[in-house]
Design an enzyme around this catalytic site. Structure first.
Site, short mmCIF file in Angstrom:
data_model
loop_
_atom_site.label_atom_id
_atom_site.label_comp_id
_atom_site.label_asym_id
_atom_site.label_seq_id
_atom_site.Cartn_x
_atom_site.Cartn_y
_atom_site.Cartn_z
N ASP A 1 0.91 -1.31 0.01
CA ASP A 1 -0.10 -0.09 -0.02
C ASP A 1 0.74 1.22 0.13
O ASP A 1 0.73 2.25 -0.87
CB ASP A 1 -0.86 -0.15 1.20
CG ASP A 1 -1.99 0.98 1.12
OD1 ASP A 1 -1.96 1.94 0.23
OD2 ASP A 1 -2.54 1.04 2.25
N GLY B 1 22.30 -11.82 -28.32
CA GLY B 1 21.71 -12.70 -29.50
C GLY B 1 21.44 -14.05 -28.67
O GLY B 1 21.19 -14.97 -29.36
N HIS C 1 -0.42 0.10 -5.71
CA HIS C 1 -0.13 0.59 -4.16
C HIS C 1 -1.60 1.16 -3.88
O HIS C 1 -1.66 1.86 -2.69
CB HIS C 1 0.80 1.69 -4.31
CG HIS C 1 2.26 1.26 -4.71
ND1 HIS C 1 2.89 0.45 -4.21
CD2 HIS C 1 2.86 1.57 -5.95
CE1 HIS C 1 3.94 0.19 -4.74
NE2 HIS C 1 3.94 0.90 -6.01
N ASP D 1 0.86 8.50 2.57
CA ASP D 1 0.04 7.44 1.66
C ASP D 1 -1.49 7.70 1.91
O ASP D 1 -1.99 7.83 3.01
CB ASP D 1 0.37 6.25 2.13
CG ASP D 1 -0.20 5.10 1.22
OD1 ASP D 1 0.00 5.17 0.21
OD2 ASP D 1 -1.41 4.31 1.79
N ASP E 1 -5.20 7.41 2.38
CA ASP E 1 -6.30 6.39 2.76
C ASP E 1 -7.37 6.37 1.87
O ASP E 1 -8.51 7.06 2.16
CB ASP E 1 -6.26 6.47 4.30
CG ASP E 1 -7.20 5.33 4.63
OD1 ASP E 1 -7.62 4.31 3.97
OD2 ASP E 1 -7.91 5.30 5.88
N ASP F 1 -1.78 6.29 -12.12
CA ASP F 1 -0.39 6.09 -11.55
C ASP F 1 -0.38 4.88 -10.54
O ASP F 1 -1.36 5.16 -9.49
CB ASP F 1 0.27 7.29 -11.17
CG ASP F 1 1.54 7.23 -10.88
OD1 ASP F 1 2.49 6.81 -11.54
OD2 ASP F 1 1.87 7.36 -9.43
N GLU G 1 -1.35 1.88 -14.50
CA GLU G 1 0.22 1.41 -14.37
C GLU G 1 0.19 0.46 -13.24
O GLU G 1 0.38 0.70 -11.91
CB GLU G 1 1.10 2.56 -14.04
CG GLU G 1 2.66 2.16 -14.04
CD GLU G 1 3.29 2.90 -12.73
OE1 GLU G 1 4.46 3.00 -12.74
OE2 GLU G 1 2.62 3.39 -12.08
N ASP H 1 18.15 -11.31 -33.61
CA ASP H 1 19.06 -10.99 -32.47
C ASP H 1 20.36 -11.55 -32.81
O ASP H 1 21.36 -11.37 -31.82
CB ASP H 1 18.75 -10.89 -31.21
CG ASP H 1 18.28 -12.64 -30.83
OD1 ASP H 1 18.50 -13.35 -31.67
OD2 ASP H 1 18.46 -12.88 -29.50
CA CA Z 1 -1.20 3.54 -1.20
#
Ligand code: CA
Length: 498
Positions: free
Chosen positions: A193, A299, A234, A199, A201, A230, A260, A425
């Site tokens: 988180d 390669g 989390h 952070d 809530d 974003d 993301e 490659d």
């Molecule tokens: Ca969070």
């Protein structure tokens, strides 16, 4: 129509407040290149003011309008310039996607004294002792904004954790008294988180409601078509499921969204998509790591496994494919840069195939001059081939660890469409591939890779070549009719009629 998303920024671009103006000026050109959506960087004022890339969010309601954190404008310009950029994109037929950073806040205005518990940063489920007095930066009053748009004051009740307590320099992560980490987040470090700053809530009802109010204000104020979310790993999965449902219901608009979720573990991406009821697409991080590995293995990478365990192979309609981004570029937190020699091959693999929604990175289209990195010279041509040729049935030739290819048979309604692509490659080579009997007796020319023309046999196949460590893309030799059809399509695109 084959869409292309463009990430319109890279990390090191100058903090000159010019990006919104640049976007406004380039919108028409981008439309002609085939770009259908522009992911704009975070527009909200960050704690580093005019220098903040945008991920250190201070005030969600300051889009470069208020004198806060030492600057009215953000790194990218003023609010009015942002709105003008979005309008220009939409007039050019390009969806404008806003980067939304709701996981954390930085640069609080005041300190608060609340109980906190130190936590092991490597295992966030392990408390390192009991409750202690905290002196933490969690109060945000936004004195420069003076309650314009919202009088919501953020305080410790709005956050789960912080990484700094003035009373306890020995510890580096603290859970705020009465809070728990959200359970429906990534399980790395026990519970992921917490990422940085204070952070948020998102499960606290007053915070949840305020963030949805902000989301509706943001859409109404800017006219954005959608979001890039974003750091979703989390953030409680149930929050974004609800947030997107509410803003879609309230606006009646599609609100295209890509999240993301930064993980190389396909299982986690699939689990998250299920948790959020498939309300968003996700970036295909596993595919990015495959490109990176292939480019750095001298390669020895088995190209047949390029798409194995990738999101685009499992959930093609929910995968946003990409080669690199602002976090993977040299010097950044998730640095995993795809080496230059393999860039064109990687872009061919996301731009010319049917599955996935490809996202082109600014740093590849224009280079990263701050790091001495040049543009991927083949990229504009590859984007044009996506726009005009990458249609129809796809046939794969992933049968050699060092040399793989595919063809698209084209769409009869789009004259001159169809292609053949080969990458390696290792040392160069050739492969017989089928481009369809429609092209029997016709000629394919090499648009990328510098090879000679290929005559297609009566069975619809031809022998295509690629040089060592290279990428070749062949397209049908253009007829006057096909050139005219393409020109008409470009005119229609320019005037936003198609
Ligand atoms: Ca969070």
């Amino acid at each position: 129509m084959n869409g292309i998303m463009l990430q319109t920024f890279e990390w090191d671009m100058p903090s000159d407040g010019m990006l919104w103006k640049t976007v406004r000026k380039k919108a028409r050109l981008w439309s002609l290149l085939g770009i259908t959506a522009a992911w704009l960087p975070p527009a909200c004022k960050g704690s580093a003011g005019g220098l903040d890339v945008g991920y250190g969010v201070y005030d969600l309601y300051d889009l470069g309008e208020f004198d806060q954190k030492g600057s009215v404008r953000t790194k990218y310009g003023t609010k009015d310039e942002y709105l003008a950029a979005i309008s220009a994109l939409r007039r050019a037929g390009i969806q404008a996607l806003g980067d939304v950073v709701l996981n954390h806040r930085m640069g609080a205005d005041e300190m608060e004294h609340v109980p906190v518990t130190p936590v092991n940063p490597d295992n966030r489920l392990e408390m390192l002792g009991g409750s202690e007095d905290g002196a933490v930066y969690t109060r945000f009053t936004f004195p420069g904004r003076k309650n314009r748009y919202s009088d919501f004051v953020w305080n410790a009740s709005c956050f789960t954790g912080v990484d700094w307590n003035g009373n306890d320099p020995d510890h580096h992560l603290f859970l705020i008294g009465g809070k728990t980490w959200a359970p429906d987040v990534d399980n790395e470090k026990g519970n992921y988180d917490y990422l940085m700053g204070a952070d948020v809530d998102v499960r606290a009802p007053h915070v949840h409601d305020e963030l949805i109010r902000w989301g509706l204000w943001y859409l109404k104020t800017t006219g954005l078509d959608g979001f890039r979310l974003d750091a979703v790993k989390h953030i409680s999965a149930s929050f974004y499921r609800d947030f997107l449902e509410q803003v879609r219901n309230a606006t009646g608009r599609e609100i295209y969204t890509v999240g993301e979720y930064w993980s190389n573990d396909l299982g986690k991406l699939l689990y998250y998509l299920d948790e959020v009821h498939y309300s968003m697409d996700l970036f295909d991080t596993p595919l990015h790591y495959h490109f990176c590995a292939a480019s750095r293995s001298g390669g020895t990478y088995d190209l047949r496994s390029l798409f194995v365990d990738t999101l685009v192979s499992q959930r093609p309609s929910q995968a946003v494919t990409f080669v690199d981004n602002h976090d993977t570029q040299p010097g950044q937190s998730l640095e995993s840069w795809v080496d230059g020699w393999f860039k064109a091959s990687a872009y061919a693999m996301i731009l010319l195939r049917s599955a996935g929604y490809p996202c082109v990175f600014w740093g590849d289209l224009y280079g990263i001059p701050e790091r001495g990195i040049g543009a991927v010279s083949e990229l504009p041509r590859l984007m044009q081939i996506r726009l005009f040729q990458a249609y129809g049935e796809e046939t794969d030739y992933f049968d050699d660890p060092n040399l793989v290819g595919f063809t698209r048979k084209g769409d009869p309604r789009l004259p001159g469409s169809g292609l053949a692509c080969l990458i390696t490659d290792e040392k160069g080579g050739e492969k017989r591939m089928d481009v369809g009997v429609r092209y029997a007796g016709k000629t394919f020319v090499c648009a990328i890779g510098g090879q000679s023309d290929v005559k297609i046999g009566q069975d619809g196949t031809g022998v295509f070549r690629v040089d060592g460590g290279g990428c070749s893309v062949y397209v049908p030799k253009p007829t006057l009719f096909a050139v005219c059809c393409r020109a008409v399509r470009q005119v229609l695109r320019f005037f936003h009629l198609a």
